[in-house]
Design an enzyme around this catalytic site. Structure first.
Site, PDB file in Angstrom:
ATOM      1  N   CYS A 138      25.933  21.333  57.906  1.00 40.12           N
ATOM      2  CA  CYS A 138      26.791  20.189  57.604  1.00 40.12           C
ATOM      3  C   CYS A 138      28.101  20.278  58.382  1.00 40.12           C
ATOM      4  O   CYS A 138      28.980  21.078  58.043  1.00 40.12           O
ATOM      5  CB  CYS A 138      27.072  20.141  56.106  1.00 40.12           C
ATOM      6  SG  CYS A 138      28.216  18.831  55.658  1.00 40.12           S
ATOM      7  N   CYS A 141      31.219  19.341  56.310  1.00 42.20           N
ATOM      8  CA  CYS A 141      31.669  20.349  55.337  1.00 42.20           C
ATOM      9  C   CYS A 141      32.336  21.529  56.045  1.00 42.20           C
ATOM     10  O   CYS A 141      33.316  22.072  55.553  1.00 42.20           O
ATOM     11  CB  CYS A 141      30.497  20.880  54.533  1.00 42.20           C
ATOM     12  SG  CYS A 141      29.281  19.654  54.085  1.00 42.20           S
ATOM     13  N   ASP A 142      31.801  21.954  57.174  1.00 45.42           N
ATOM     14  CA  ASP A 142      32.196  23.248  57.727  1.00 45.42           C
ATOM     15  C   ASP A 142      32.849  23.185  59.103  1.00 45.42           C
ATOM     16  O   ASP A 142      33.294  24.218  59.616  1.00 45.42           O
ATOM     17  CB  ASP A 142      30.952  24.156  57.818  1.00 45.42           C
ATOM     18  CG  ASP A 142      30.322  24.377  56.459  1.00 45.42           C
ATOM     19  OD1 ASP A 142      31.078  24.408  55.467  1.00 45.42           O
ATOM     20  OD2 ASP A 142      29.083  24.497  56.380  1.00 45.42           O
TER      21      ASP A 142
END
Ligand SMILES: Cc1cc2nc3c(=O)[nH]c(=O)nc-3n(C[C@H](O)[C@H](O)[C@H](O)COP(=O)(O)OP(=O)(O)OC[C@H]3O[C@@H](n4cnc5c(N)ncnc54)[C@H](O)[C@@H]3O)c2cc1C
Length: 325
Positions: A138, A141-142
């Site tokens: 992701c 997200c990261d």
């Protein structure tokens, strides 16, 4: 242990775009609707940092779009149970039941399965060990953990190319490793990636092993042409190689295809009477928010029509706008 038991017209399993759309249509038609959801409300939407292809909305974060859909469903009276792990499902007969978290049991005359899908893993040595320690699925997200780092993106579809471009906001360099000599993405996505100076390509190759001590430090890249393996130091790897439908644990009577996707009719009927399915978990070619919401709409209208024909003792059906639509 305190338990709950309640009756609804329709239970929707999954609160991604497909399930939330079904919830909006059904509850707006005054059907008692419950959505049960195991993960984050919004499903894969909340993994999407920017949605720029949802008609009528030029640009919105996936999280914001999911929140709007959730609020819209709730405004019409839809109930949503999150952190709901399904521990039992009886879908035969006119009254179906869904049990969550081993204690709460809900009944309905129709069920819509909208369980979506999840990222496919490479399944190579080291992948499990370094998940969250250098390996991610992701970018939203990261991505910002990799400021000025060198990273690899594995994959060659739309997600891989679009996320590779978005990762260049953070990373010093992005190398796309892809198994074929061409990409399976829309032309504009390929063009964007190719013209980005931070992106380079290693084609006809695959990541065959993740290496490191506590965190990911390097990968082995194997050429699919020569079988030669090269070790490459790397800070992070993002894997975008497709998806697996979330259809494990469904009753055997629900027909799946060889890829595990739910087989549905044009009306999104499954092989079980009164059970419908929508979104990324069904057999279809294109998995997008627009196609998921279209499926959710059709499944909701079909479920409502099914209930009307069933002549269910649900007085609200008489007035349901949906019946006149
Ligand atoms: C990184 C990324 C970027 C994307 N970008 C875009 C984009 O820009 N534009 C676009 O159109 N599409 C995009 N997509 C695709 C889009 O997000 C999906 O097609 C869409 O979310 C599918 O919706 P869905 O409701 O079918 O499933 P999902 O979004 O997968 O939602 C399913 C929900 O069901 C829940 N669930 C699963 N199993 C169970 C169970 N047994 N019990 C209860 N709940 C369960 C899950 O937790 C989840 O909340 C992107 C996808 C990803 C991963």
């Amino acid at each position: 242990m305190q338990t709950t038991s309640a009756e609804y017209d329709v239970i929707v399993v999954g609160a991604g775009p497909a399930g939330l759309t079904a919830g909006i249509y059904l509850s707006r038609a005054k059907m008692r609707t419950l959505i049960v959801n195991e993960g984050a409300i919004g499903g894969q939407l909340v993994l999407t940092h920017e949605v720029a292809n949802y008609p009528g909305v030029e640009s919105v974060s996936g999280y914001q779009l999911a929140t709007t859909m959730k609020n819209q469903a709730k405004k019409f009276g839809c109930e949503i149970r999150s952190n709901a792990k399904i521990t039992g499902m009886e879908l035969e007969g006119d009254v179906k039941s869904v049990e969550i978290n081993g204690k709460d049991r809900f009944f309905a005359r129709a069920v819509i399965l909208a369980t979506g899908g999840r990222s496919r893993t490479l399944g190579v040595p080291g992948e499990e060990k370094f998940k969250g320690k250098g390996i991610s699925y992701c970018a939203t997200c990261d991505g910002d953990f990799f400021q000025d780092k060198d990273i690899i993106v594995v994959g060659g579809g739309n997600s891989a190319l679009e996320e590779a471009v978005s990762l260049t906001k953070y990373a010093r360099s992005v190398t796309i490793v892809h198994q074929f000599d061409h990409f399976q993405a829309f032309p504009h996505a390929i063009e964007e990636a190719k013209k980005n100076p931070k992106i380079s390509f290693v084609m006809q190759s695959t990541v065959s092993e993740f290496l490191g001590d506590e965190a990911l430090e390097a990968v082995n890249i194997r050429s699919l042409l020569t079988d030669e393996v090269t070790t490459r130091p790397i800070d992070g790897v993002f894997i975008f190689i497709g998806y697996v439908p979330n259809t494990d644990g469904l009753p055997d009577e629900i027909t799946l295809n060889s890829s595990g996707e739910i087989v549905v009719s044009d009306l999104r009927e499954t092989s079980m009477k009164g059970v419908f399915a929508a979104g990324d978990s069904i057999q279809k070619r294109y998995r997008q928010i627009t196609t998921a919401v279209a499926d959710g709409t059709i499944a909701a209208l079909s479920a409502a029509e099914y209930l009307r024909k069933l002549g269910a003792p649900l007085e609200i059906l008489e007035d349901a706008a949906i019946a006149d639509a």
